[in-house]
Motif scaffolding. Structure first.
Motif, mmCIF file in Angstrom:
data_model
loop_
_atom_site.group_PDB
_atom_site.id
_atom_site.type_symbol
_atom_site.label_atom_id
_atom_site.label_comp_id
_atom_site.label_asym_id
_atom_site.label_seq_id
_atom_site.Cartn_x
_atom_site.Cartn_y
_atom_site.Cartn_z
ATOM 1 N N ARG A 19 12.159 18.208 7.046
ATOM 2 C CA ARG A 19 12.795 16.618 7.008
ATOM 3 C C ARG A 19 11.653 16.258 8.424
ATOM 4 N N VAL A 20 10.833 14.809 7.729
ATOM 5 C CA VAL A 20 10.201 14.323 8.812
ATOM 6 C C VAL A 20 10.781 13.506 8.948
ATOM 7 N N TYR A 24 5.920 8.196 10.666
ATOM 8 C CA TYR A 24 4.179 8.241 9.609
ATOM 9 C C TYR A 24 4.364 9.160 8.538
ATOM 10 N N PRO A 25 3.952 9.296 7.373
ATOM 11 C CA PRO A 25 4.152 9.950 6.354
ATOM 12 C C PRO A 25 3.606 11.558 6.509
ATOM 13 N N TYR A 49 7.442 10.845 2.650
ATOM 14 C CA TYR A 49 7.743 9.714 3.553
ATOM 15 C C TYR A 49 8.694 9.668 4.869
ATOM 16 N N PRO A 50 8.915 8.830 5.597
ATOM 17 C CA PRO A 50 9.305 9.769 6.972
ATOM 18 C C PRO A 50 10.971 9.213 6.550
ATOM 19 N N GLY A 51 11.963 10.374 7.744
ATOM 20 C CA GLY A 51 13.429 9.706 6.943
ATOM 21 C C GLY A 51 13.636 10.799 6.232
ATOM 22 N N THR A 52 12.072 11.871 5.084
ATOM 23 C CA THR A 52 12.990 12.540 3.740
ATOM 24 C C THR A 52 13.144 13.248 4.591
ATOM 25 N N LYS A 121 1.138 24.029 3.387
ATOM 26 C CA LYS A 121 0.494 23.677 3.938
ATOM 27 C C LYS A 121 0.939 22.024 4.909
ATOM 28 N N ILE A 122 0.938 22.120 5.474
ATOM 29 C CA ILE A 122 1.596 20.287 5.530
ATOM 30 C C ILE A 122 0.582 19.965 6.501
ATOM 31 N N SER A 123 0.032 18.559 6.314
ATOM 32 C CA SER A 123 -1.643 17.744 7.204
ATOM 33 C C SER A 123 0.236 16.578 7.561
ATOM 34 N N PHE A 124 -0.269 16.387 8.926
ATOM 35 C CA PHE A 124 0.421 14.983 9.739
ATOM 36 C C PHE A 124 -0.594 13.831 9.202
#
Length: 185
Positions: A19-20, A24-25, A49-52, A121-124
């Motif tokens: 959950r974001v 920001y995405p 995207y945010p809120g997803t 892998k996650i990039s902010f």
């Protein structure tokens, strides 16, 4: 810029949800998301995207993908052996039309190929890729890599079946070795 960040949830079935929470995405490389998008599992980076809230890893589907790769490799080895046998016998070989590049590629499937299925892998805030400012995730300002142990255990088991493992005598798994080898990608 990360703000509230993300929340990761690991479910009993082995799936992982994201959950974001940030404004920001985030950008994710996940073979599960590749398959859901109808893509061949590879190097795609997905913008979330945010809120997803969405599933980014599925252990059951990962097991199916890994076993399919295992079966492809076993079939390639069998075809290669049949081709050599026919060649020695001097008989016409119905496998001559088989795509040699494809056969070679399948027969070279190893831990590093399977490893991709065990990592998210996650990039902010910033994406990465060959056509972007950041070519690799390691070049982005803030990123993380999640290695899913249950998937690594499955990969270790499959690699042992393929004879590519020493049977687990080391403290580190084949999957962990593959993680180290591919950290520079």
């Amino acid at each position: 810029m990360i703000g509230a960040g993300i929340r990761l949830s690991l479910k009993e079935d082995g799936s992982m949800w994201l959950r974001v929470l940030s404004r920001y995405p985030v950008f994710i490389r996940s073979t599960y998301l590749d398959r859901e998008a109808g893509m061949i599992s590879g190097d795609a980076v997905h913008k979330i995207y945010p809120g997803t809230a969405l599933k980014v890893f599925d252990l059951i589907r990962t097991r199916q993908a890994i076993m399919q790769l295992f079966e492809y490799r076993a079939e390639a080895a069998k075809l290669k052996a049949e081709k050599k046998k026919k060649k020695r016998e001097g008989a016409a070989n119905p496998l001559d039309s088989f795509n040699r590049q494809e056969l070679r590629a399948i027969s070279r499937i190893g831990a590093a190929d399977l490893y991709r299925h065990a990592v998210v892998k996650i990039s902010f805030c910033k994406g990465w890729g060959p056509e972007l400012e950041y070519g690799r995730i390691q070049e982005t300002p803030c990123w993380t890599e999640i290695i899913l142990n249950r998937a690594c255990e499955l990969i270790d088991h499959v690699m042992g079946m393929l004879g590519d493992s020493d049977g687990g005598s080391d403290d580190e798994s084949e999957c962990e070795d593959a993680v180290k080898r591919t950290e520079l990608e």
